[in-house]
Design an enzyme around this catalytic site. Structure first.
Site, short mmCIF file in Angstrom:
data_model
loop_
_atom_site.label_atom_id
_atom_site.label_comp_id
_atom_site.label_asym_id
_atom_site.label_seq_id
_atom_site.Cartn_x
_atom_site.Cartn_y
_atom_site.Cartn_z
N LYS A 57 1.43 -1.22 -0.09
CA LYS A 57 -0.05 -0.42 0.10
C LYS A 57 0.88 1.20 -0.24
O LYS A 57 0.78 2.47 -0.50
CB LYS A 57 -1.13 -0.23 1.48
CG LYS A 57 -1.95 0.75 0.95
CD LYS A 57 -2.90 0.60 2.21
CE LYS A 57 -3.52 -0.72 2.11
NZ LYS A 57 -4.53 -0.26 3.14
N ARG A 128 -3.63 3.23 8.57
CA ARG A 128 -4.57 1.71 7.80
C ARG A 128 -2.93 0.97 7.64
O ARG A 128 -1.65 1.92 7.97
CB ARG A 128 -4.61 1.67 6.35
CG ARG A 128 -5.93 2.27 6.22
CD ARG A 128 -6.06 2.80 4.87
NE ARG A 128 -7.50 3.01 4.83
CZ ARG A 128 -7.94 4.09 4.75
NH1 ARG A 128 -7.13 5.11 4.66
NH2 ARG A 128 -8.58 4.44 4.65
N GLY A 137 -8.22 -7.42 4.67
CA GLY A 137 -9.56 -7.44 6.21
C GLY A 137 -8.94 -8.57 6.74
O GLY A 137 -8.92 -8.34 8.30
N MET A 139 -5.48 -7.11 8.71
CA MET A 139 -5.03 -5.95 9.67
C MET A 139 -5.78 -5.44 9.71
O MET A 139 -7.28 -5.09 9.61
CB MET A 139 -3.57 -5.90 9.74
CG MET A 139 -2.83 -7.46 9.24
SD MET A 139 -1.22 -7.08 9.00
CE MET A 139 -1.06 -6.62 7.23
N ARG A 395 -3.55 -1.75 -5.49
CA ARG A 395 -2.98 -2.71 -5.48
C ARG A 395 -3.34 -3.36 -6.45
O ARG A 395 -4.18 -3.92 -7.60
CB ARG A 395 -3.45 -3.89 -4.28
CG ARG A 395 -4.02 -3.76 -4.13
CD ARG A 395 -4.84 -4.09 -2.22
NE ARG A 395 -5.99 -4.39 -2.14
CZ ARG A 395 -6.59 -4.55 -0.78
NH1 ARG A 395 -5.81 -4.85 0.36
NH2 ARG A 395 -7.88 -4.59 -1.12
N HIS A 513 -16.44 -8.38 1.81
CA HIS A 513 -15.24 -9.14 2.49
C HIS A 513 -15.00 -10.59 2.08
O HIS A 513 -14.09 -11.63 1.78
CB HIS A 513 -15.24 -9.40 4.26
CG HIS A 513 -13.86 -9.98 5.08
ND1 HIS A 513 -14.13 -11.50 5.04
CD2 HIS A 513 -12.70 -10.52 4.67
CE1 HIS A 513 -13.48 -12.00 5.46
NE2 HIS A 513 -12.18 -11.04 5.81
N SER A 826 14.71 -42.37 -13.46
CA SER A 826 14.31 -42.03 -13.48
C SER A 826 13.94 -41.41 -11.69
O SER A 826 13.85 -42.36 -10.80
CB SER A 826 12.95 -42.56 -13.96
OG SER A 826 11.50 -41.31 -13.90
N CYS A 893 9.48 -39.31 -11.38
CA CYS A 893 7.91 -40.06 -11.27
C CYS A 893 7.46 -40.08 -9.91
O CYS A 893 6.56 -40.56 -10.12
CB CYS A 893 8.26 -40.96 -11.84
SG CYS A 893 9.49 -42.81 -10.86
N TYR A 913 12.50 -34.82 -17.40
CA TYR A 913 10.39 -34.20 -18.14
C TYR A 913 10.85 -34.80 -15.95
O TYR A 913 11.76 -35.17 -15.84
CB TYR A 913 10.14 -35.33 -18.68
CG TYR A 913 10.00 -37.22 -18.06
CD1 TYR A 913 9.22 -37.74 -17.64
CD2 TYR A 913 11.54 -37.67 -19.27
CE1 TYR A 913 9.58 -38.70 -16.67
CE2 TYR A 913 11.92 -38.90 -18.46
CZ TYR A 913 11.16 -39.28 -16.87
OH TYR A 913 11.51 -40.47 -16.90
#
Length: 942
Positions: A57, A128, A137, A139, A395, A513, A826, A893, A913
């Protein structure tokens, strides 16, 4: 004996002798720490890149005020470092902070031409919170600080509106007593007995007495009396006077915001969102601007795009003659910003575009400027004071998965962001929302909704009604699904909201909220369902002419806002979602890591292909003995296990062969030419011995033996520690005919498919290797089976490879040797984790939760890869393996293959992979793309 090739470590050069020099330290004058950054009036000391210090903020306020020159009320930000100091020093402040706060208040006074605490020209401020990660919501906020018995007359004289001033004062008393005097003081009242609830009740009683429904209709004299009653009640309940000194109010509010960082709901939210607890929050002290000064004033919350569905039009809600808390609390139904913001509940209300066209035009231009500047969808808070627009916050906006994917795709088309940035805009959790259950349209078409609210959270949810968070949590713990029904949610409900399958509220708009939090989590949620009549004492809710009690079932359609009686049939995840497919195609353009699936049947393979799998990284051959159509092959397997001699065993092996070939061939065919890694049989044989007396008798009869002999043979298979016993490659070493039969089944399946015109290149994986000599013995058997099949089928080209599963630490350590006989590695990270930690995967429930709670381990190592320990073994094995064989194919895997953090690790280590369960393939595709995108963007920044 096999000749071993051991890679020798290079000798380290001898260390040079050095003479330690003692340097004379020059005296350095340290600049005093800067704990406060001011902003406003077209300038700012900070900027948008300083989120770690100023919080999200504060950083964005600085960016809006300083760089973008937007109308931001003057103020200052107390840094997150002060929060850290506050908690590390017994809730105290750095010595210089008091003087710094006073100096920055003077700046605001000069810019506003008002004085904090003045009787004639008072300055009021808000306080704030502002952490670097958005925690909506969670804090605290306190408005109207500076209003006292002494400053009220001056405010009335300046504004000419006593009603407005006393409305602001009663709000201050309500917020301050709740946040500062109760919560920050550590007072924990019983449910429904908190000071805010008591004061809300008094306000409700006054409205009932006056016969009004809205706060705005309470006259000034009544508000003045109410404020006096509020203060008496505060003294009676909290045993302290409400402070009538502006500076005492300010410091009380600052301390309360810092204290709220470690409030229960903030900690719970950070645990859910994986936000570090040591970040701390900043505090923003800002000049008050008032949306409650009459019909020419308003307050609102808006988004540069629709956070619920991703639509690109400006979207939001506002309230005339209100303060910000009124919008998010959902107490009054907010009006839409424009026609694109209207919904079933607000379509009849006037839009801001029509009520204040000039202000709306200015706000619309600002939101476009902000989105162009930040290259993202933004959440904006604004206040209009007597037709003058003020920006209070911007924000990056919370959004659900549907909206996140839509926005990412749209912004790439608009050339606002690159494809690399786009894949980073959607979190794995958000993508998972598109794979969430939904109500079956056929089932939904046959019933009518019993109520309708606002569609605040996506997907469908079905569950039992509960009326409070504690019951939602209890129900979840029993394995059942809850629908949390509330008049409105508040931040204290956070854990219950997380536990519930769906949320249904009587009040609240799309920016309330409940809507904000549910949207951020992708939780099915319907808000503002005004038809609900909730009786908390009786634990009932009435709607659609019917009364439901706790435990009754409801079904919610969070995409449309519909509520249905009973439990409707739910659809499987992700069906027919075109945006999902387009987004994953974008991910595929960015990623370099291949994604395979763990699949054990033809059906699994078909599903894996639907989710975009590029092969099978783990086909567990023994899974044919579980589930559907397994009875016959399982019976033959049991005969093989309990055979009394080699001849009996070989006969049973041959009898099993056609069943095994059928399963392998069907799965290979379903993968249509993509690679299939077939793991040879792995589990301990004793697992397949029947326990039911009738099954034992049937098997003894088939083997032609007595029950006594049967039990003797079964007892001979018993192992003290079966997970480290006669399993995996050890079966092939002791019973070579098992390896030979499995290999023939694999190669005959491939040969027949090739003759049918289907590409097939099988990959044979030897499990549980600990030494290269094991592989050599098994490869001879595999090669012999291959030669036999080629001769029999006369197939000219049958390409195959033989690799091993690295799941024993010794194999990882000796990877250089192992790689000389393996075509691929693997990593079976489930067992590798188990053996590295010495934890039994099946028994961790008794101690691992405590390890996590005490911070001994940061995460469950069976959920996300332990990169420091297990990861070091893997890194060593990959390096050594590729030193021995540069083109060595490397995969994973274990189920870690679908964990985003683990996928990023695999990308970093140069894996070929990852392989995971079919359902997690889309998440793995995204995670692989995000890992590659980070590399690309980091390179561009250089």
């Amino acid at each position: 004996m096999v000749k071993k090739t051991v890679k020798k470590a290079a000798a380290k050069p001898a260390a040079k002798k050095t003479v330690k020099k003692t340097a004379v330290k020059k005296a350095v004058l340290k600049k005093p720490a800067k704990y406060i950054y001011s902003f406003g009036a077209g300038r700012a000391e900070g900027n948008g890149k300083m989120k770690e210090l100023l919080g999200g903020k504060g950083a964005n306020l600085a960016e809006m005020a300083g760089l973008l020159k937007l109308p931001v009320p003057p103020g200052f930000t107390i840094t997150t470092e002060v929060c850290t100091y506050y908690w590390n020093h017994d809730r105290s402040y750095p010595k210089t902070l008091k003087a710094d706060v006073e100096a920055n208040l003077k700046k605001i006074e000069r810019e506003t031409k008002k004085v904090f605490g003045s009787e004639k020209n008072p300055l009021l401020v808000s306080v704030r919170s502002g952490a670097r990660a958005s925690m909506p919501g969670m804090m605290e906020t306190i408005l109207n600080i500076g209003l006292t018995e002494e400053t009220i007359p001056g405010m009335i004289a300046k504004t000419g509106d006593a009603r407005f001033v006393y409305d602001a004062y009663r709000r201050l008393i309500m917020m301050y007593s709740d946040v500062v005097m109760e919560k920050a003081a550590g007072i924990e009242p019983k449910d429904g007995e908190g000071i805010r609830k008591i004061l809300d009740g008094m306000l409700g009683d006054l409205k009932a007495k006056l016969g009004v429904t809205d706060d705005t209709h309470i006259p000034a004299e009544e508000l003045k009396k109410l404020c006096a009653e509020f203060k008496k009640t505060v003294k009676k309940v909290l045993k302290k006077d409400f402070p009538d000194n502006p500076m005492e109010q300010l410091w009380g509010a600052i301390g309360a915001v810092f204290a709220s960082w470690n409030g229960k709901r903030a900690i719970a939210y950070r645990n859910i969102e994986n936000i570090p607890h040591d970040w701390g929050t900043a505090v923003n002290v800002q000049t008050m601007v008032f949306g409650n000064m009459g019909d020419t004033s308003a307050t609102g919350v808006a988004f540069t795009r629709n956070p619920g569905n991703g639509d690109s039009h400006f979207y939001g809600e506002y309230l005339i003659n209100a303060q910000g808390e009124d919008v998010v609390a959902g107490i009054r139904t907010p009006s839409p910003m424009n026609k694109w913001s209207a919904n079933a509940h607000s379509a009849h209300l006037p839009t801001l575009e029509k009520v204040m066209p000039k202000v709306y035009k200015e706000l619309d231009a600002i939101q476009k400027k902000l989105e162009k500047h930040f290259h993202d969808m933004l959440d904006i808070e604004f206040t209009i004071e007597d037709q003058k627009l003020w920006m209070l916050q911007c924000r990056v906006g919370k959004r659900n998965g549907t909206a996140a994917v839509q926005m990412a795709l749209d912004m790439v088309k608009e050339r606002l962001i690159s494809k690399e940035e786009a894949v980073l805009r959607v979190t794995p959790a958000q993508l998972g929302e598109l794979l969430l259950p939904a109500i079956d349209p056929k089932a939904e078409a046959g019933v009518k909704p019993i109520a309708q609210g606002l569609p605040a959270g996506p997907g469908g949810a079905c569950g039992e009604i509960v009326f409070n968070s504690a019951d939602a949590i209890k129900l979840q713990e029993t394995g059942k699904k809850a629908i949390l029904v509330r008049e409105e949610t508040n931040p204290e409900d956070i854990e219950g909201m997380r536990a519930a399958a769906g949320i249904l509220t009587q009040r609240g708009g799309m920016t309330s909220h409940a809507a904000l939090v549910a949207r951020g989590w992708g939780k099915c949620c319907i808000v503002g369902c005004g038809e609900l009549e909730i009786n908390l004492e009786a634990k009932t809710v009435s709607m659609g002419g019917k009364t439901f009690k706790e435990g009754d079932s409801l079904t919610l359609n969070g995409t449309k806002g519909y509520v249905y009686d009973g439990a409707l049939k739910m659809l499987a995840a992700g069906e027919g979602n075109k945006n999902l497919m387009h987004f994953l195609a974008l991910c595929d353009k960015v990623r370099t890591l291949k994604v395979r699936a763990n699949a054990d049947t033809e059906e699994d393979a078909i599903n894996a292909r639907k989710f975009g799998a590029e092969g099978i990284g783990l086909f567990r051959i023994e899974h044919m003995f579980y589930g559907k159509n397994s009875e016959k092959p399982l019976f033959i397997l049991r005969k093989m296990i309990l055979s009394g001699n080699e001849a009996e065993r070989k006969a049973a092996v041959e009898e099993l062969f056609p069943y095994m070939k059928k399963e392998i061939k069907a799965t290979m065919k379903a993968m249509a030419g993509y690679g299939v890694t077939v793991r040879l049989m792995d589990p301990p044989l004793h697992e397949f011995v029947p326990t039911l007396p009738e099954k034992q008798a049937e098997l003894a009869k088939a083997l032609g033996i007595t029950m006594a002999v049967f039990k003797e043979r079964a007892a001979g298979l018993h192992e003290v520690n079966p997970m480290m016993g006669h399993r995996g490659i050890r079966l092939g070493v002791t019973y070579p005919e098992i390896t030979e039969m499995q290999s023939r089944a694999i190669f005959e399946s491939a040969a027949e498919l090739i003759k049918e015109g289907v590409k097939a290149e099988p990959e044979v994986m030897i499990p549980l290797t600990c030494d290269v000599n094991e592989i050599i013995t098994q490869k001879k058997l595999i090669r012999a089976a291959y030669d036999e099949v080629v001769a029999k089928t006369k197939v000219k080209k049958l390409h195959f490879s033989v690799g091993t599963m690295i799941e024993i630490p010794r194999a990882a350590v000796l990877a250089y040797e192992v790689a000389q006989e393996a075509d691929f590695f693997s990593f079976g990270t489930n067992d590798l984790t188990q053996m590295t930690f010495g934890f039994s995967r099946d028994d961790i429930g008794s101690f691992l939760p405590e390890y996590l709670k005490q911070g001994i381990l940061e995460a469950d190592p069976f959920q996300t890869l332990d990169q420091r320990g297990v990861g070091m073994l893997i890194e060593h094995a990959v390096t050594e393996g590729r030193d021995a064989k540069p083109n060595l194919k490397v995969g994973i895997c274990g189920e870690h293959g679908g964990d985003p953090a683990s996928v990023e690790f695999c990308h970093r280590e140069g894996f070929t992979y990852v392989s995971c369960s079919a359902f997690r393939v889309p998440i793995a595709r995204l995670a692989a793309a995000q890992a590659a995108a980070k590399d690309v963007l980091a390179y561009k920044r250089k």
